[in-house]
Design an enzyme around this catalytic site. Sequence first.
Site, PDB file in Angstrom:
ATOM      1  N   GLY A 113      -1.468  -6.744  -0.931  1.00  0.00           N
ATOM      2  CA  GLY A 113      -2.165  -5.466  -1.171  1.00  0.00           C
ATOM      3  C   GLY A 113      -3.663  -5.612  -1.068  1.00  0.00           C
ATOM      4  N   ARG A 159      -9.255  -6.597  -2.616  1.00  0.00           N
ATOM      5  CA  ARG A 159     -10.707  -6.424  -2.746  1.00  0.00           C
ATOM      6  C   ARG A 159     -11.218  -5.323  -1.829  1.00  0.00           C
ATOM      7  NH1 ARG A 159     -13.221 -11.682   0.331  1.00  0.00           N
ATOM      8  NH2 ARG A 159     -11.568 -11.956   1.846  1.00  0.00           N
ATOM      9  N   LYS A 167     -14.999  -3.312   1.672  1.00  0.00           N
ATOM     10  CA  LYS A 167     -14.374  -4.630   1.471  1.00  0.00           C
ATOM     11  C   LYS A 167     -15.278  -5.446   0.562  1.00  0.00           C
ATOM     12  CE  LYS A 167     -12.461  -8.617   3.913  1.00  0.00           C
ATOM     13  NZ  LYS A 167     -12.045  -9.127   5.220  1.00  0.00           N
ATOM     14  N   ASP A 188     -11.201 -12.441  -7.262  1.00  0.00           N
ATOM     15  CA  ASP A 188     -12.211 -11.732  -8.063  1.00  0.00           C
ATOM     16  C   ASP A 188     -12.552 -10.355  -7.487  1.00  0.00           C
ATOM     17  OD1 ASP A 188     -13.530 -12.456  -5.777  1.00  0.00           O
ATOM     18  OD2 ASP A 188     -15.050 -13.699  -6.755  1.00  0.00           O
ATOM     19  N   ARG A 209     -16.150  -0.605   6.305  1.00  0.00           N
ATOM     20  CA  ARG A 209     -15.502  -0.679   7.613  1.00  0.00           C
ATOM     21  C   ARG A 209     -14.698   0.590   7.899  1.00  0.00           C
ATOM     22  NH1 ARG A 209     -11.142  -5.659   6.791  1.00  0.00           N
ATOM     23  NH2 ARG A 209      -9.986  -4.694   5.087  1.00  0.00           N
ATOM     24  N   ARG A 236      -0.985  -1.911   7.937  1.00  0.00           N
ATOM     25  CA  ARG A 236      -0.661  -3.227   8.507  1.00  0.00           C
ATOM     26  C   ARG A 236       0.845  -3.379   8.665  1.00  0.00           C
ATOM     27  NH1 ARG A 236      -5.186  -6.200   6.291  1.00  0.00           N
ATOM     28  NH2 ARG A 236      -6.692  -4.583   5.741  1.00  0.00           N
ATOM     29  N   ASP A 241       0.091  -9.518   7.248  1.00  0.00           N
ATOM     30  CA  ASP A 241      -0.745  -8.582   6.479  1.00  0.00           C
ATOM     31  C   ASP A 241      -2.110  -8.379   7.139  1.00  0.00           C
ATOM     32  OD1 ASP A 241      -0.740 -11.400   5.468  1.00  0.00           O
ATOM     33  OD2 ASP A 241      -2.504 -10.716   4.394  1.00  0.00           O
ATOM     34  N   ASN A 242      -2.390  -9.153   8.178  1.00  0.00           N
ATOM     35  CA  ASN A 242      -3.654  -8.973   8.901  1.00  0.00           C
ATOM     36  C   ASN A 242      -3.429  -8.360  10.280  1.00  0.00           C
ATOM     37  OD1 ASN A 242      -5.094 -10.049   6.784  1.00  0.00           O
ATOM     38  ND2 ASN A 242      -5.174 -12.111   7.635  1.00  0.00           N
TER      39      ASN A 242
HETATM   40  P1  AMP Z   1      -7.068 -12.350   3.634  1.00  0.00           P
HETATM   41  O1  AMP Z   1      -6.700 -13.774   3.876  1.00  0.00           O
HETATM   42  O2  AMP Z   1      -8.545 -12.124   3.452  1.00  0.00           O
HETATM   43  O3  AMP Z   1      -6.481 -11.433   4.645  1.00  0.00           O
HETATM   44  O4  AMP Z   1      -6.448 -11.955   2.221  1.00  0.00           O
HETATM   45  C1  AMP Z   1      -5.084 -12.099   1.892  1.00  0.00           C
HETATM   46  C2  AMP Z   1      -4.799 -11.379   0.595  1.00  0.00           C
HETATM   47  O5  AMP Z   1      -5.608 -11.893  -0.449  1.00  0.00           O
HETATM   48  C3  AMP Z   1      -5.076  -9.885   0.623  1.00  0.00           C
HETATM   49  O6  AMP Z   1      -4.146  -9.265  -0.216  1.00  0.00           O
HETATM   50  C4  AMP Z   1      -6.462  -9.801   0.046  1.00  0.00           C
HETATM   51  O7  AMP Z   1      -6.736  -8.551  -0.518  1.00  0.00           O
HETATM   52  C5  AMP Z   1      -6.418 -10.879  -1.001  1.00  0.00           C
HETATM   53  N1  AMP Z   1      -7.758 -11.431  -1.290  1.00  0.00           N
HETATM   54  C6  AMP Z   1      -8.509 -12.235  -0.523  1.00  0.00           C
HETATM   55  N2  AMP Z   1      -9.662 -12.549  -1.135  1.00  0.00           N
HETATM   56  C7  AMP Z   1      -9.642 -11.923  -2.330  1.00  0.00           C
HETATM   57  C8  AMP Z   1     -10.554 -11.850  -3.441  1.00  0.00           C
HETATM   58  N3  AMP Z   1     -11.707 -12.508  -3.443  1.00  0.00           N
HETATM   59  N4  AMP Z   1     -10.181 -11.100  -4.491  1.00  0.00           N
HETATM   60  C9  AMP Z   1      -9.009 -10.450  -4.516  1.00  0.00           C
HETATM   61  N5  AMP Z   1      -8.122 -10.483  -3.528  1.00  0.00           N
HETATM   62  C10 AMP Z   1      -8.421 -11.210  -2.446  1.00  0.00           C
HETATM   63 MG    MG Z   2      -6.249  -9.677   5.023  1.00  0.00          MG
END
Ligand code: AMP
Ligand code: MG
Length: 497
Positions: free
Chosen positions: A98, A101, A117, A129, A180, A187, A260-261
């Site tokens: 989900g 952030r 973001k 965080d 953004r 997704r 998820d990306n």
């Molecule tokens: P990402 O690898 O950036 O696509 O993130 C994968 C998952 O981790 C997604 O659900 C993001 O929302 C969550 N996520 C990544 N970084 C953070 C963060 N600093 N705080 C909270 N959720 C995060």
């Molecule tokens: Mg992501």
Amino acid sequence: MNTASDSHDGLDIGLTWNNSFSQLGEDFYTRLAPQPLPAPYWVGRSSAAAAVLGLDPSWLDSSELLEAVSGNRRLAGGATLASVYSGHQFGMWAGQLGDGRALLLGETGAGMEVQLKGAGLTPYSRMGDGRAVLRSSIREFLCSEAMHGLGIPTSRALCVIGSDAPIRRETIETAAVVTRLAPSFVRFGHFEHFSHGNQHDQLKALADYTIDRHYPECRTSEEFAGNPYAALLQAVSERTAIMVAQWQSVGFCHGVMNTDNMSILGLTIDYGPFQFLDAYNPGHICNHSDNQGRYAFNKQPNMAYWNLYCLGQALLPLIGEQEPAIAALESYKTVFPAEFGQRMGAKLGLMASQGEMSALDRALIEDILKLLAADRVDYTIFWRRLSHSDGGRDAAAVRDLFLDRVAADAWLLRYSERIKHIPRGESTDLMLKTNPKFVLRNHLGEQAIKKAKLKDFSEVNTLLTLLESPFEEHKGFEEYAGFPPEWAAGIEISCSS
Ligand code: AMP
Ligand code: MG
């Protein structure tokens, strides 16, 4: 400035809002406000992205918008929420993820979703965080606009703001937020979420929503008559194939192609440890955390297919049978090579031809990629020099890039024989519009980040200007189009962001 638009209901930035995602209902998201960041400052702003939104560019100079995108002030008209999705990460089912952030501010009447973001904690933040650091936010901001400049489908970035609020990663860094834009941030993982949870009503609602808003032609598909969900899978497969073919032709490595990306619209999203290749190395791994090389450059086409297969499985309860799902996915296997061939043909200055590429042209492409790989030739510089070589007739600067000059000469001879049948100006024009002079190389990003950490945002601005029109010559900026310095090879970009 713009004080007339202040209202007790929040800041009115002159856009109408539609907020269609929020109408799906509360199974899909949690409503919440962004967490304010103290003393925000502008880091980068894109007036081209403002134009996409229909936003008066003067807002990009206003302290009101700065407050809004840093979470200090509410925007009037939006529906602020974090959506829930799941996904496969590095080949494994990761369960619920989900927007941990990211926060949707709303969707404009013209159909653009606006997301922050790094806007703070959400119910989906898990161990995180809710924040994003300055370095990764600058990279996302610049790369979004760079990809658009290259003509590659992508989310856009309106602006990036910073704050001195400390953020703990491997070291203490500072916070930033990227604003953004995309017609949808849905997704593959959104579909997987409801499918794995056996929430088939929600799965259907999401698929119908996506079709009605973005793929209405799926309702009248002849091939999949009566099965709009199979038609959706095929349409997404095709868009994804086109996107990845463009990545491969320009030398872009995404780095984290988890489901998820993956955008349901075939947009490049979630810029993390991405990289534009310097030296051409087909097996290049840009993500320092990707120990197995799952998302190595040359694996991206197969990984996209793997992800589409997950999407197909998620949609199976709606599609009903295996057969149409498999048929829909098959389209990836024809669209990807066709699109990649077209793109590589254009890089060589060959005019688009109907139907299949000839075996000779295919060999010309395969053979140059082998030579580039053998000598680790700089990918962007090779293609740009070839574009200036008058169809291989004036190729000394190209030849200089190779260690194996005999092999390079032999290929250049074949190439000039092939290209001489095409009017000279035409092929050169095509090549100069296809082979960029400027890409967001890692070291360029690092230099801009280094200065930005000292509150000097001049490099962010310079790079934005160059990357918005990467096919232009931009006289006086040759160093940005040159070989990477030696230290570039030592840059390690991990998932930490
Ligand atoms: P990402 O690898 O950036 O696509 O993130 C994968 C998952 O981790 C997604 O659900 C993001 O929302 C969550 N996520 C990544 N970084 C953070 C963060 N600093 N705080 C909270 N959720 C995060
Ligand atoms: Mg992501």
